[in-house]
Structure formats: structure tokens, C-alpha cells
Design an enzyme around this catalytic site. Sequence first.
Site, PDB file in Angstrom:
ATOM      1  N   GLU A 181       0.833  -1.217   0.000  1.00 30.90           N
ATOM      2  CA  GLU A 181       0.000   0.000   0.000  1.00 30.90           C
ATOM      3  C   GLU A 181       0.865   1.262   0.000  1.00 30.90           C
ATOM      4  O   GLU A 181       0.687   2.154   0.833  1.00 30.90           O
ATOM      5  CB  GLU A 181      -0.950  -0.015   1.200  1.00 30.90           C
ATOM      6  CG  GLU A 181      -1.979  -1.144   1.117  1.00 30.90           C
ATOM      7  CD  GLU A 181      -3.045  -1.105   2.198  1.00 30.90           C
ATOM      8  OE1 GLU A 181      -2.782  -0.543   3.273  1.00 30.90           O
ATOM      9  OE2 GLU A 181      -4.142  -1.642   1.966  1.00 30.90           O
ATOM     10  N   GLU A 375      -5.724  -7.985  -1.548  1.00 30.00           N
ATOM     11  CA  GLU A 375      -6.430  -7.804  -0.274  1.00 30.00           C
ATOM     12  C   GLU A 375      -7.857  -7.381  -0.566  1.00 30.00           C
ATOM     13  O   GLU A 375      -8.084  -6.483  -1.386  1.00 30.00           O
ATOM     14  CB  GLU A 375      -5.787  -6.714   0.591  1.00 30.00           C
ATOM     15  CG  GLU A 375      -4.519  -7.123   1.250  1.00 30.00           C
ATOM     16  CD  GLU A 375      -4.039  -6.088   2.268  1.00 30.00           C
ATOM     17  OE1 GLU A 375      -4.882  -5.463   2.934  1.00 30.00           O
ATOM     18  OE2 GLU A 375      -2.814  -5.931   2.367  1.00 30.00           O
TER      19      GLU A 375
END
Length: 476
Positions: A181, A375
Site C-alpha cells: 500500500e 487484499e
Amino acid sequence: MYQFPKDFLWGGATAANQFEGAYQEGGKGLNLADVLPGGKKRLELMGSTGFDFEIDQSKYTYPNHEGIDFYHRYKEDIALFAEMGFKVFRLSIAWSRIFPNGDETHPNEEGLAFYDRVFDELHKHGIEPLVTIAHYETPLHLIKEYGGWRNRKLIEFFDRYVETILTRYKNKVKYWLTFNEINGATHMPLFGLGFSPENEETRLQDSFQGLHHQFVASARTVKKAKEIIPKSQVGCMLIYAPVYPFDSNPENVMHARRESDLFNFFCGDVQVRGEYPYFAKRYFEENDIKLDIKEGDLETIKEGTVDFISFSYYMSRTDKKEKTPEEMGQGNLVGGVKNPFLKASDWGWEIDPVGLRIALNELYGRYEKPLMIVENGLGAYDKVEEDGSIQDDYRIDYLREHIKQMGEAVKDGVDLIGYTSWGCIDLVSASSGQYAKRYGFIYVDKHDDGSGTLERKRKKSFYWYKDVIESNGQKL
Ligand code: BG6
């Protein structure tokens, strides 16, 4: 009915710091997650300025220290993943197991041997490892002594770590992700960049400088991977949240577009296209951001573009130019106002399956590179029934609706190569430090008051996901 590619990579995702435990075993050094307390204070500390990076057992609990003890139970857990039919398993390597302080010249053999055992066990079951090289786990020493990724020296330390693991696992790991991320850095520099801003004024400048160092480090990783493992596939990893304008007021449409450019595409443009995006110059000027870019950096970035794009998807974001505090969405980590069309999870994360199709189309439309969702999932409270079962139909509904939208995106023409749902086995939440926020197909008997046997149980969703994988997404 949806048609997923024949070799579609179905599986699950985790991160070392949230499930391994054994935080001081095997020669491991401390890392960022080891000093983050569990419970309500965690988010507040993470977002604040001047966090002290100390452990204070008299005030807080530290659930990451024990995690769910994957370190000792990996065989049992991997056997359960295999029972569901996983093709791929995403995990991260804890940098401080390999280089306990981060700046040593020689690695810790015990740490390397641990991941050898894990990768061997995965291959024994025919599961491909997908390895995140950095998942919110900067060695503590690099944070305290060097100030985290603000310091250019981290590129050198990271290089050594990367070369060590690529060389060691060259016959065991094909799929690699560089920074988890990466674009979350400006929101929460503590997590990805390993520093707590001194004050609000320096936050942006330091975050973008830290990001620049990570862009160089990521590009160097791609180049190194190709040298050491010619068949390797290296991806970037973004947190993606489509930004919707609150209404058709052109001011709000433009605002949403620019927010999306900055949040969703800035890092991708650098890592996929190999260049800072066109809108960076104006943004840097208006925010007084001056990057220290050394000679050769931009060439390195250009030469080290990624092979595929991976991302996490939990929620969309709705935004408008002028907003009042009352209009703001509750619990949505990426900000914005409440979307009247969406319901939210128990933690206030707005649930938006169609947003995933939008994300896939936006990313593919811009980059035309293979995509992997690494995810996605629902953090929820689970209840163990008297007969020992866990009837998590809410989780099945959530996942089913998201997988349908993946199917739609594949029909749209998006090249989607895999899906690893988050927290395939219950683990410690990154933002809240709780065990109670569960994502897994596998229940772990461990609770926020420290109690629990760590026993694993199959939830209803376990059997459902097994069918999904077996039927390659036909049986939802
Ligand atoms: C992502 C992180 O942001 O979201 C994971 O990469 C994290 O580490 C996941 O666990 C879910 O968030 P949370 O806060 O519910 O654990």
C-alpha cells in the site's frame, strides 16, 4: 456465471507482523509493529505527530507480539490453506528477522531458515508463495537511528535485504511485491515510511521525500529480481479506493478527479509508467514540496517498472470540495463524505462491491498491465455457536458480491490474474490492533483480553471458499 482464467490464482493474504508472533525468537529484531499497542489508542497514536516508538507494558497490550503464532503453527495453517485449494498464499518477510537492526552487513541465518521452511511447506502442498518485501515492518533501529524512509540511507539497507532474500529464495519464490500500500504513505507515514511527523507542516514534504526513496528502492528491486530470478514477476502494491464526486457539480467532479489522481494514481504512475505524473509539478509547487532527486534516480525509476499491479480494495470514497465535519464518513480510512447509497461494516468501512469493478477498470484502462487483487475482505465480529460452528454468512455475502464484480470486470476485458482475500486466517488488525476484527475463513481462538487457546476452527466461509476455488469461481 463468470469465467475466470484457467490458471487464476485464488488464495489468501497475510503479513508477518500480524500473524507470526514470536517477536523475539529466532534472532529477530524489533520492528515498527512491535511497538504499536492494541486497542483504541493505536489509531490515534499512528495518526499523531511525535510518537515515541517505545514499548510500555504498564499502559498497553501488544497483540502483534504473539500474533496467532504462525511461527510455530505454520504447518497446520498451510495444511488448512491447502484443504481450501489455495493456489497462492501471500505473506510478507519480516525484514528484522533477516537483518535484526536493518543496517548489518550479514543476515541472520535463523530468520532465513524460517522462511525456507515456510516456502518448502507451501510447495509441498502445491501453493505458490506471493511475497511482500515490506509490509509495515520497518526495523525499529532504522526508525530510531535514521528517521525511517526520510533518510536516503534506507535505500542501501533495503538493497542488501532484497539481494539477500532474492538470492536465498530464487528457486522458491516467483511472485514478489515491493512496498505494501505504498500510496497510503501520505495519509499514515508511520506505517509505510516508518516515521512520525514532527508536525503537520513537515508531513507532506517528508512523506514525498520518503516515497521518492521507496520508488528508487522498488525500481532497483525489479532490476535485481530480473538478474537473479529471470522468470520472476514483481508487482507494486497500491491501496485503491475509487473516488466518486458527491454530485454532478463540476467543482465536485474536478475535486474528486484530482483526489483520485493523487491518491490512486500518483504512485502507480511512477512504478508502472516509470515517471512522475504530469500533475505532480503543480501539486508540489502549491504545497511547497521540494524533492531531493539525485542524479540517476529518474533513470533508475524508468528502468525498474513493475510487471504487474497488485492492490487492496476495501472501500470507495465519496468526496466534495467543501464539506463540513458532520458530512464526513465515519471510519473510512481514506476520508471523504458519507455515501447515502452504501452500508458500512461494524468498523464503519463502506461496503461497495461495484467499486471493485470500477477500480479494476480504472487501473486496467490506465496501465494495461495484469492486475492482482491481493487484499479484500470483511472485518467482522464472529460468534462461536454452542456446537462449535461459526456461521459467517455475512462474510460469504460480502465476498460473493465482490467476486461477482471481479467476474464482470473480466467480462469487460480486464486482465485479472489473481485474488487473495485478506486475513484468510484470523489475525491482528493493522489499524485497530484487535483480534476481534476478524477476516478469516479460519477462526483462531484468541481474544483482546489475551485469553484463548489459539486453536484453529473452520468457519462456514471455509467450505464456501473451497467450492469457489474448486469451481474456478463458477459456484458462488
Ligand atoms: C490493509 C493492510 O490496509 O488493510 C493490512 O495492508 C490490513 O495490513 C488490512 O490488515 C485490513 O485493515 P485492518 O485495519 O482491518 O486490519
